[in-house]
Structure formats: structure tokens, C-alpha cells
Design a protein around this motif. Structure first.
Motif, PDB file in Angstrom:
ATOM      1  N   ARG A 282     -20.123 -28.954 -40.117  1.00 47.25           N
ATOM      2  CA  ARG A 282     -19.045 -30.289 -40.030  1.00 47.25           C
ATOM      3  C   ARG A 282     -19.761 -31.368 -40.850  1.00 47.25           C
ATOM      4  O   ARG A 282     -20.889 -31.688 -40.944  1.00 47.25           O
ATOM      5  N   VAL A 305      -9.301 -29.155 -43.516  1.00 47.51           N
ATOM      6  CA  VAL A 305     -10.687 -29.548 -43.363  1.00 47.51           C
ATOM      7  C   VAL A 305     -10.794 -31.086 -42.856  1.00 47.51           C
ATOM      8  O   VAL A 305     -11.607 -31.473 -42.209  1.00 47.51           O
ATOM      9  N   GLU A 313     -14.310 -30.643 -41.157  1.00 47.17           N
ATOM     10  CA  GLU A 313     -14.323 -29.553 -40.629  1.00 47.17           C
ATOM     11  C   GLU A 313     -15.515 -28.750 -41.190  1.00 47.17           C
ATOM     12  O   GLU A 313     -15.636 -28.837 -42.306  1.00 47.17           O
ATOM     13  N   VAL A 315     -16.765 -25.373 -42.802  1.00 49.21           N
ATOM     14  CA  VAL A 315     -16.168 -24.623 -43.550  1.00 49.21           C
ATOM     15  C   VAL A 315     -17.103 -23.272 -44.144  1.00 49.21           C
ATOM     16  O   VAL A 315     -18.251 -23.416 -44.093  1.00 49.21           O
ATOM     17  N   ALA A 322     -14.167 -23.508 -50.755  1.00 53.29           N
ATOM     18  CA  ALA A 322     -13.789 -23.357 -49.462  1.00 53.29           C
ATOM     19  C   ALA A 322     -12.658 -22.619 -49.154  1.00 53.29           C
ATOM     20  O   ALA A 322     -11.574 -22.796 -49.835  1.00 53.29           O
ATOM     21  N   THR A 325     -12.205 -22.493 -42.294  1.00 48.32           N
ATOM     22  CA  THR A 325     -12.977 -23.401 -41.355  1.00 48.32           C
ATOM     23  C   THR A 325     -13.577 -22.390 -40.454  1.00 48.32           C
ATOM     24  O   THR A 325     -13.058 -21.233 -40.058  1.00 48.32           O
ATOM     25  N   SER A 327     -15.849 -22.361 -36.273  1.00 49.68           N
ATOM     26  CA  SER A 327     -16.411 -23.003 -35.001  1.00 49.68           C
ATOM     27  C   SER A 327     -17.157 -22.028 -34.207  1.00 49.68           C
ATOM     28  O   SER A 327     -16.912 -20.824 -34.359  1.00 49.68           O
TER      29      SER A 327
END
Length: 376
Positions: A282, A305, A313, A315, A322, A325, A327
Motif C-alpha cells: 500500500r 487502486v 491499495e 498491487v 499493475a 490488488t 491483501s
């Protein structure tokens, strides 16, 4: 004399992308120290505490968290609000140049707010520097000043008061600020004068030149608007320096005819150089520092993003751009890396993404007993 558009070499989007990846150490993990790496990258975003650690993991061979933390503890790497008023990690050598180049205009704006109330900025700075010889809570610094100046610090926003004080005194954050696990906003502050050995504020001309050269080295070839975006300054403040050093630079055009500046010996690989899969955290500086972001991310994917609540966000980069994304989802001892791709990945790219994701899991969730990668 500046070359006309017709005389300047034109760099394609993929050539700009590969140049960017080379500068950002994203074509091959580098074997260099923490401080040289940060100087090559210009700065590391530190808004999200794990961000600079993940950024360096993706760029350096055999990177371990302790390497960065040790550099912060030794005051070789400084954490402060600089470009765009956001938290960055920069080398101690570069701190004062960045501070002058990014904070001095803001000093003037904050002066207007405080001088009208009878506050002397020089006295505020002297009090803050003397008091913050060692790390102090922000509230204690403000209370110390308030008790001694005889007039009220104030204004419409309390955060502006702190920016006024910290910019004039060159206050930087001290540990635990900058630690991987520190997500708070109450890290103590210390005056850079007592934290950085042998440093001093350069002239504005020298400071802006340092910033421009660092930016071109890390993000070039770049337009004036790109450099201003990185600095968080208006283009008219950057233009005189860029034009003054232009005879020492190379110039190009992009496919839209925009003028690009670059350091003469900076890498500009061929467009067909293979770009490996890389995960960026991030707020990675690469996602923020361009006014013209096509070389990083296609316009159609930007809303995923750059969110409305100002979060940028994390990536995953595929073929240099990109592509989705990611997490981390934690539940007790389980860690799952969730990937939301912008489009269907080819079988080969999916395998490469999953392999890099599993390597990242070992770095960011070493304590997990169960790990996995899930594609949305």
C-alpha cells in the motif's frame, strides 16, 4: 537550447515502463545496502508501517526486516513528513535537502496563520529544538512551547499547528516510529539537529536540485509535472531548477509529445526486457509519484487502486504493470494472501504470481502455521 519535439527521441510506453522498473530495482533484486537502496529509490512511503519493509523485500536480495529497523535505530534512515506532507523514510544524508525543498513553502503558509496571532516562528523553532534534544511526545513539545511564548498557538485545525512547529524545528519521528509492527500515530519526535550527525540545511537552490536529481534517478525519464507530483510542489517552483540543469540532462518525448528529462547515464532498457512478478505494498511511492501514471497502471484499472478514502491499495505487477490488488487476511495462525486480478491471468502468469505470493507470505507472516494464496 532545448531540442524541438521533432529532434527529441521518442520513448514508447513500454520503454518508459522498463526504465521505471530498472530504476526501482524491480527487474532484478539488488544486492546493495539499505541506505544506498533508499537513496536510489529517492524515498520510501511510510504511511502504512509495513510498507517500506515490503517495498524493500520486493527490491533487495536477502532482505530482512531487522536490516531496515537497525538503520532507523542508528539514525542512518530518517522517518519524517516530507513530500506531499506524508510520512517517508529517507537517508540521513538526504533529509535536510528534502526538508528544505518540500517544507519551506509550507512554512510560509503556516507563518501567516500564526504570525497574525503574535507568534514568532523563530522563537517557536528555538524552543522546540532545545526541548526535543531527545525523543518527546508531540503533546509535550506543544505544551512546552505554549507555556513559554506568552500567546496562543492556534488556528482552525490542530494538525496545522503541529505542522507549523515540526517544519520550523525540523522534527522527525523516533522509535518505535518506523517499526514493522508500529501502527500508531503517537511516536515521539526529536529535532533532526540532535539526531543526524553533521547535517545542515542547504540553500533552497541546492535542496531543490538534490530533490530533482533523486527523482529523475528513481522515476525518470519524467516530465516537469511528474517531478512536481513527487515533490508535492507546484510546477513553477520546480521549473527553474529543472531548466537550469537541463544542459546536463538528456531529453526525450513520450508518445503524447510530452517533454521528458533524464539523467544521462540512467538505465533505459529495451522494451522487450522480461519483467518478473513483483508485489508492491500500500502507498508504494511508485504508485503515487507520477502525474502521468500510464507507465504504472492502465487508466481502466485505477479506480481499484486509488480509492475514494485516499487509500492506495497494494498491487501485484505482472509484465511490469499493475495487474491486480492484494491483501493479507489473518485468522489466528492462518495467513492467506488474497489476490484480485484486473483481468484473467494466463496460466504461466498465474503460476508466477502464486510463487511470488508464497514467498511474500514467508516474509510477512512468518509466524503462521497455515498459509495459502487465493485468487478472487
Amino acid at each position: 537550447m532545448r531540442k524541438s519535439i521533432a529532434e527529441r527521441p521518442v520513448l514508447t510506453l513500454r520503454e518508459l515502463n522498463r526504465a521505471m522498473l530498472a530504476r526501482q530495482l524491480l527487474l532484478e533484486r539488488a544486492r546493495i545496502g539499505i541506505v544506498p537502496a533508499i537513496e536510489r529509490l529517492a524515498a520510501l512511503q511510510a504511511q502504512w508501517s509495513p510498507s517500506p519493509y515490503i517495498a524493500l523485500w520486493s527490491r533487495l536480495a536477502d532482505f530482512r526486516r531487522q536490516k531496515l529497523w537497525s538503520a532507523i535505530e542508528r539514525h542512518e534512515v530518517i522517518r519524517a513528513r516530507l513530500m506531499r506532507g506524508t510520512l517517508h523514510l529517507v537517508s540521513a544524508r538526504d533529509f535536510y535537502a528534502y526538508a528544505v525543498a518540500t517544507q519551506d513553502l509550507q512554512r510560509g503558509a503556516w507563518n501567516r496563520l500564526q504570525v497574525g496571532r503574535g507568534v514568532d516562528p523563530k522563537k517557536v523553532a528555538a524552543l522546540a529544538i532545545a526541548f526535543a534534544r531527545e525523543p518527546r511526545p508531540k503533546e509535550d513539545v506543544l505544551d512546552h512551547i505554549q507555556e513559554r511564548i506568552g500567546v496562543a498557538l492556534g488556528g482552525p485545525f490542530s494538525w496545522l499547528v503541529w505542522r507549523f512547529v515540526s517544519a520550523h524545528a525540523d522534527l522527525v519521528t523516533a522509535p518505535p516510529g518506523g517499526h514493522w509492527e508500529y501502527g500508531g500515530t503517537d511516536a515521539p519526535y526529536v529535532a533532526a539537529r540532535h539526531w543526524i550527525a553533521g547535517g545542515e540545511r542547504p540553500s533552497e537552490e541546492d535542496a531543490v536540485e538534490t530533490l530533482v536529481r533523486r527523482c529523475l534517478g528513481a522515476f525518470g525519464p519524467a516530465t516537469l509535472a511528474d517531478v512536481a507530483k513527487f515533490a508535492g510542489q507546484v510546477p513553477p517552483r520546480i521549473r527553474p531548477t529543472l531548466e537550469r540543469i537541463a544542459p546536463e540532462l538528456r531529453t526525450f518525448s513520450d508518445e503524447h509529445g510530452r517533454l521528458l528529462y533524464d539523467l544521462p547515464r540512467a538505465p533505459r532498457p529495451d522494451a522487450d526486457v522480461i519483467a518478473p512478478v513483483r508485489f508492491l505494498p500500500r502507498y508504494d511511492e511508485l504508485l503515487i509519484s507520477y502525474q502521468h501514471r500510464d507507465r504504472v497502471i492502465a487508466p481502466a484499472h485505477r479506480r481499484a487502486v486509488y480509492t475514494k478514502n485516499a487509500i492506495v491499495e497494494a498491487v501485484v505487477m505482472v509484465d511490469g504493470f499493475a495487474a491486480g490488488t492484494w491483501s493479507l487476511v489473518r485468522a489466528k495462525k492462518e495467513a492467506v494472501l488474497r489476490i484480485s486480478s484486473f483481468a484473467r491471468l494466463s496460466p504461466r502468469d498465474r503460476v508466477a504470481v502464486e510463487a511470488e505470493a508464497n514467498a511474500l507470505l514467508l516474509f510477512i507472516a512468518a509466524d503462521a502455521t497455515t498459509t495459502g494464496v487465493r485468487f478472487a
